[in-house]
Enzyme design. Structure first.
Site, PDB file in Angstrom:
ATOM      1  N   ASP A 244       0.861  -1.184   0.000  1.00 44.64           N
ATOM      2  CA  ASP A 244       0.000   0.000   0.000  1.00 44.64           C
ATOM      3  C   ASP A 244       0.896   1.232   0.000  1.00 44.64           C
ATOM      4  OD1 ASP A 244      -1.910  -1.978   0.428  1.00 44.64           O
ATOM      5  OD2 ASP A 244      -3.002  -0.833   1.944  1.00 44.64           O
TER       6      ASP A 244
ATOM      7  N   LYS B   5      -7.048   3.513  -2.900  1.00 41.39           N
ATOM      8  CA  LYS B   5      -7.374   3.452  -1.466  1.00 41.39           C
ATOM      9  C   LYS B   5      -7.587   4.863  -0.939  1.00 41.39           C
ATOM     10  CE  LYS B   5      -5.163   2.069   2.911  1.00 41.39           C
ATOM     11  NZ  LYS B   5      -3.990   1.409   3.517  1.00 41.39           N
TER      12      LYS B   5
ATOM     13  N   LYS C  69     -10.367   0.291  -2.141  1.00 40.67           N
ATOM     14  CA  LYS C  69     -10.187   0.004  -0.716  1.00 40.67           C
ATOM     15  C   LYS C  69     -10.594   1.219   0.098  1.00 40.67           C
ATOM     16  CE  LYS C  69      -6.803  -1.211   2.862  1.00 40.67           C
ATOM     17  NZ  LYS C  69      -5.427  -1.684   3.154  1.00 40.67           N
TER      18      LYS C  69
END
Length: 217
Positions: A91, A153, A182
């Protein structure tokens, strides 16, 4: 939607600065017990966690975290190091200042570079929605789609706020079919988690849902 299905989409997360290996071990155990998608942990614990978990649970870690304004070379090194240590998912945080300055090639090339390093490992791109305008969020949907990254995300959980329903709706309208979503930061109930998923989120970054399960047990 049943709780088991929701938990299977959770990146069970502990990224607080004072976190010890003993605390990381606990969330690793809980992730296996409750069948989450992964554990999301600081880079310094990836090797230990992978050795501890083996193939029982995917290990996710963060790059350029939480501010995103590391150099690209630094993020590349962090990513290679994390993968060498056994990370299954990455991430990364974008350079938010570069986005706000409309340096779109910089932002795009950085994502492309990290995806090339990840190869078939999952790359999620954190854009920190609470710091962006709607126009900038839409632009990031376009850039993440073009980069080949696997997920967009919402948040690090370390800024002014986390995921919102409106942001997930916006992502769902503007990302390409190759990009999943996400939601992360502030997801505190199964009802909210189900709504995020209903709006298009495929992953949820949170530790609270497992805590709820443990408290009830």
């Amino acid at each position: 939607m049943d709780r088991k299905t929701i938990l299977s989409k959770v990146d069970h997360t502990l990224l607080l600065q004072p976190s010890t290996w003993e605390e990381i071990q606990i969330i690793c155990d809980d992730a296996v017990t409750y069948g989450t998608a992964s554990v999301c942990i600081p880079p310094c614990y990836v090797k230990q966690a992978k050795e501890y978990l083996g193939d029982k649970m995917a290990v996710c870690t963060v790059i350029g975290f939480p501010n995103g304004n590391h150099t690209t070379a630094c993020k590349e090194f962090e990513t290679k190091d994390a993968l060498d240590n056994g990370a299954d998912e990455i991430d990364m945080v974008i350079n938010i200042g570069a986005l706000r300055a409309k340096e779109y090639d910089y932002v795009l090339n950085e994502m492309k570079s990290l995806k090339a390093i990840c190869g078939d490992k999952i790359l999620k791109v954190i854009i920190e929605t609470c710091l962006l305008t709607e126009e900038e969020k839409i632009k990031m949907c376009e850039l993440v789609t073009a980069s080949g990254a696997d997920y967009i995300k919402t948040s690090t959980g370390f800024s002014t706020s986390g995921a919102t329903f409106a942001d997930i709706e916006l992502f769902a309208k503007h990302v390409g079919p190759n990009v999943k979503i996400k939601a992360a930061g502030g997801i505190s109930s199964f009802d909210d988690a189900e709504k995020f998923m209903g709006l298009g989120a495929d992953r949820l970054g949170t530790s609270r849902l497992v805590k709820i399960m443990k408290a009830e047990k």
